[in-house]
Design an enzyme around this catalytic site. Structure first.
Site, short mmCIF file in Angstrom:
data_model
loop_
_atom_site.label_atom_id
_atom_site.label_comp_id
_atom_site.label_asym_id
_atom_site.label_seq_id
_atom_site.Cartn_x
_atom_site.Cartn_y
_atom_site.Cartn_z
CG HIS A 188 8.80 2.79 -5.51
ND1 HIS A 188 9.49 3.44 -4.51
CD2 HIS A 188 7.49 2.75 -5.11
CE1 HIS A 188 8.66 3.76 -3.53
NE2 HIS A 188 7.44 3.36 -3.88
CD GLU A 189 4.46 2.12 -7.58
OE1 GLU A 189 3.71 1.39 -6.88
OE2 GLU A 189 4.83 3.24 -7.20
CG HIS A 192 4.95 -0.72 -3.18
ND1 HIS A 192 5.37 -0.62 -1.87
CD2 HIS A 192 4.92 0.55 -3.67
CE1 HIS A 192 5.59 0.65 -1.57
NE2 HIS A 192 5.33 1.38 -2.65
CG HIS A 198 6.85 3.74 1.00
ND1 HIS A 198 5.53 4.16 1.08
CD2 HIS A 198 7.11 3.58 -0.31
CE1 HIS A 198 5.03 4.25 -0.15
NE2 HIS A 198 5.97 3.90 -1.01
#
Length: 342
Positions: A188-189, A192, A198
């Site tokens: 997830h990071e 980014h 998101h």
């Protein structure tokens, strides 16, 4: 859980609820909230999790939208858009990493060997399924991701910036597989850092989710901003409730009631950190124009595939019957009215 991409250009936030005309106090409070998200509030992730166990590790990390690190320039753009209510575009550099290669280094003494291996393994698994690559920083690299392990949470800058220098990616230290070192949270990071916001802040999110503004903690409504289509792209892929980039139903709740609900039938978990979906993988591939990423065959594979991490750090491909979100039944508005009164 749709990871729509920061499209090479702009950051104008379109808040989907507050009125267009803003007072001076509202503008100042909005700016303060954005600035505050960059400060260290003195709390550890462990302390935040104890206070808000309904939120997952990345959402509980004290940054903008939970885990996004903002730059000065980005805050200025967001405040200007908020104050005018316009859809102006603020020209920004391409947010894709050049040659589809993210440059990184581990902060000195931040992680032990097992922790480093686990983080690197997640990066390797993403590389195996996309054309994105990761390379260790050398002396000539001015722009790179520094992976740190501060106890404050899991968070990162969004995308590549030629003017940023050090790009932040923090993963609070824990045993591999737990907290910020959960396989999906690490991914997830990195999403980014590779250029994604998101899922629920994409421009057409109001077709798929309802934001319950009345249940959001005071001063936290900015975490539910959405972005104009000139800023982000869904890359021709459907909105996905199950994405690893989607908010949960009770994130930033002030009263234990939902802050976000679906407008279509969905029996899965919002804000899950257990799997990476096929659409998650192929959104990344499309963002970086990987070979074959735009073919019809890839769409069908994405539609019916989940990638499940194992305790050993492998990513096992599972075939499932996962219908597109557009095939799901649209709820009647009366259902939401009844729920809101309960």
């Amino acid at each position: 859980m749709l990871r729509f991409v920061v499209l090479c250009c702009i950051l104008a936030v379109a808040a989907a609820g507050p009125p267009v005309v803003k007072t001076r106090a509202q503008i100042q409070n909005y700016k303060i909230a954005l600035e505050k998200s960059r400060e260290d509030d003195g709390l550890t992730l462990e302390e935040r999790m104890a206070a808000h166990p309904e939120m997952n590790a990345w959402a509980n990390s004290g940054k903008y939208q939970g885990d996004i690190v903002l730059d000065d320039e980005l805050i200025e753009d967001m405040v200007e858009e908020f104050s005018t209510g316009s859809r102006m575009a603020y020209t920004r550099a391409n947010t894709r990493w050049p040659q589809a290669t993210a440059v990184y280094e581990f902060g000195a003494g931040e992680f032990n060997l097992d922790q480093q291996r686990f983080i690197l393994n997640v990066m390797t698994r993403l590389s195996e399924r996309t054309c994105v690559r990761f390379r260790v920083r050398n002396a000539n690299d001015r722009n790179f991701v520094r992976i740190t392990g501060r106890a404050t949470g899991c968070y990162a800058h969004v995308g590549f910036s030629a003017n940023r220098g050090i790009h932040t990616l923090n993963l609070a230290r824990s045993n591999p597989g737990q907290g910020c070192l959960n396989f999906v949270v690490i991914a997830h990071e990195w999403y980014h850092a590779l250029g994604f916001f998101h899922m629920q802040s994409t421009y057409n999110r109001d077709t798929y989710v309802r934001i319950h503004w009345e249940n959001i903690q005071q001063g936290m409504s900015h975490n539910f901003d959405r972005y104009d289509s000139s800023i982000v792209s869904n890359l021709g892929l459907p909105y996905e409730y199950g994405s690893s980039m989607h908010y949960g139903t009770h994130f930033f709740s002030s009263n234990g009631r939902p802050t976000l609900s679906t407008t279509r039938q969905y029996n899965g978990v919002l804000g899950q950190t257990s799997v990476i979906t096929g659409f998650d993988i192929w959104r990344l591939s499309r963002h970086y124009n990987c070979p074959g990423a735009w073919s019809a065959d890839v769409m069908e594979k994405a539609r019916t595939t989940l990638y499940v991490p194992t305790e050993e750090g492998d990513l096992i491909e599972h075939t499932v019957d996962s219908p597109l979100i557009d095939e799901l039944e649209l709820f009647e508005d009366t259902k939401f009215e009844e729920e809101d009164q309960n």
